[in-house]
Structures are given as structure tokens and as C-alpha cells.
Design a protein around this motif. Sequence first.
Motif, PDB file in Angstrom:
ATOM      1  N   ARG A  23       0.498  -1.364  -0.107  1.00  0.00           N
ATOM      2  CA  ARG A  23       0.112   0.136  -0.460  1.00  0.00           C
ATOM      3  C   ARG A  23       1.023   1.458   0.071  1.00  0.00           C
ATOM      4  O   ARG A  23       2.036   1.303   0.675  1.00  0.00           O
ATOM      5  CB  ARG A  23      -0.800  -0.030   1.469  1.00  0.00           C
ATOM      6  CG  ARG A  23      -2.057  -0.735   1.164  1.00  0.00           C
ATOM      7  CD  ARG A  23      -2.594  -1.484   2.850  1.00  0.00           C
ATOM      8  NE  ARG A  23      -1.701  -1.308   3.886  1.00  0.00           N
ATOM      9  CZ  ARG A  23      -2.502  -1.235   4.584  1.00  0.00           C
ATOM     10  NH1 ARG A  23      -2.620   0.118   4.565  1.00  0.00           N
ATOM     11  NH2 ARG A  23      -0.779  -1.092   6.035  1.00  0.00           N
ATOM     12  N   HIS A  25      -0.789   4.995   0.227  1.00  0.00           N
ATOM     13  CA  HIS A  25      -1.745   5.498   1.001  1.00  0.00           C
ATOM     14  C   HIS A  25      -2.270   5.212   1.434  1.00  0.00           C
ATOM     15  O   HIS A  25      -2.204   3.958   2.332  1.00  0.00           O
ATOM     16  CB  HIS A  25      -2.497   6.093  -0.589  1.00  0.00           C
ATOM     17  CG  HIS A  25      -2.164   6.687  -1.825  1.00  0.00           C
ATOM     18  ND1 HIS A  25      -1.571   5.715  -2.900  1.00  0.00           N
ATOM     19  CD2 HIS A  25      -2.078   7.783  -1.816  1.00  0.00           C
ATOM     20  CE1 HIS A  25      -0.903   7.114  -3.260  1.00  0.00           C
ATOM     21  NE2 HIS A  25      -0.986   8.456  -2.851  1.00  0.00           N
ATOM     22  N   THR A  26      -2.796   6.769   2.479  1.00  0.00           N
ATOM     23  CA  THR A  26      -3.908   5.538   3.806  1.00  0.00           C
ATOM     24  C   THR A  26      -4.963   6.474   4.231  1.00  0.00           C
ATOM     25  O   THR A  26      -4.889   7.256   3.304  1.00  0.00           O
ATOM     26  CB  THR A  26      -2.658   5.714   5.474  1.00  0.00           C
ATOM     27  OG1 THR A  26      -3.805   6.603   5.874  1.00  0.00           O
ATOM     28  CG2 THR A  26      -2.084   7.088   5.680  1.00  0.00           C
ATOM     29  N   ASP A  27      -6.137   5.886   4.336  1.00  0.00           N
ATOM     30  CA  ASP A  27      -7.220   6.413   4.650  1.00  0.00           C
ATOM     31  C   ASP A  27      -7.292   7.650   5.537  1.00  0.00           C
ATOM     32  O   ASP A  27      -8.390   8.720   6.155  1.00  0.00           O
ATOM     33  CB  ASP A  27      -8.874   6.209   5.009  1.00  0.00           C
ATOM     34  CG  ASP A  27      -8.836   4.906   3.991  1.00  0.00           C
ATOM     35  OD1 ASP A  27      -8.673   5.206   2.101  1.00  0.00           O
ATOM     36  OD2 ASP A  27      -9.414   3.703   3.705  1.00  0.00           O
ATOM     37  N   SER A  29      -5.890  11.838   7.110  1.00  0.00           N
ATOM     38  CA  SER A  29      -5.290  12.325   6.927  1.00  0.00           C
ATOM     39  C   SER A  29      -4.270  13.067   7.581  1.00  0.00           C
ATOM     40  O   SER A  29      -4.187  12.681   9.133  1.00  0.00           O
ATOM     41  CB  SER A  29      -6.150  13.882   6.995  1.00  0.00           C
ATOM     42  OG  SER A  29      -5.227  15.405   6.344  1.00  0.00           O
TER      43      SER A  29
END
Length: 123
Positions: A23, A25-27, A29
Motif C-alpha cells: 500500500r 496511501h492511507t485513509d 489525513s
Amino acid sequence: MGTPEHPETEANLVRPYTLTAGRTHTDVSLPLEAPVQTERRAQPNQWPVSDPRGLIVELCQVGPSIAEISARLDLPLGVARVLVGDLVASGYLRVRPTLTESSTGDERRELIGRTLRGLRALG
């Protein structure tokens, strides 16, 4: 698993991929300058000694930014963001808010100082 000239290079590139299961990206912020803090219930010793998640939890007791975490643990920035995002989503860490229009001068100076420390650690 590396080349004869650089045996560790290839292995070092594979490990971050395995840490994040590929992965990028992360959800959550996560601004690079945002301070990250350990929640009271998090225990860094619940992971194996060399696991970066435990090292991140331990480091976040002093509220570093994502950039500082990346530099201090020698993790690629994207990997640090994904791991921190996972730890935030799991309740082990929290992201402190960054500056707003009502932020004080001290808060603004603290952000500048953290940003400079993170940039110096990267260089």
C-alpha cells in the motif's frame, strides 16, 4: 537477494513493501508537518523489537511529525505515512491538529521548529 555489487540494496527495497503490504496511501489525513502522539493505551513492546510499528509508537511519545518519523527511523516517507495511518486507525496514535487561523505565535514557532528538525534529519 541483492546484486553482487549491492547485496543489501534490493533487500532494503523489498522490506518497506512488505511492511505496508504494497500500500502507498492511507485513509487517515496525515500532513507531513502534523505532530503525532502515542495514545495512553499503546505499548511499544507489543511488537517484535525490530518492528517499525513499535519504534513509531515509542518515538511518538515526544510528538514528532511524519517527516521526523521517516528520517529518524530511516523509513521511506510513504512507508512511514502508511504505518502511522494504520496505527492511528487502530487507536495507538493520534494526529494533533496543525495550525489554524486561531493558532498562537508559540504554536506557529513550534511548527516551524519541528519542520526544520524534520528537514535537517532528512538531509
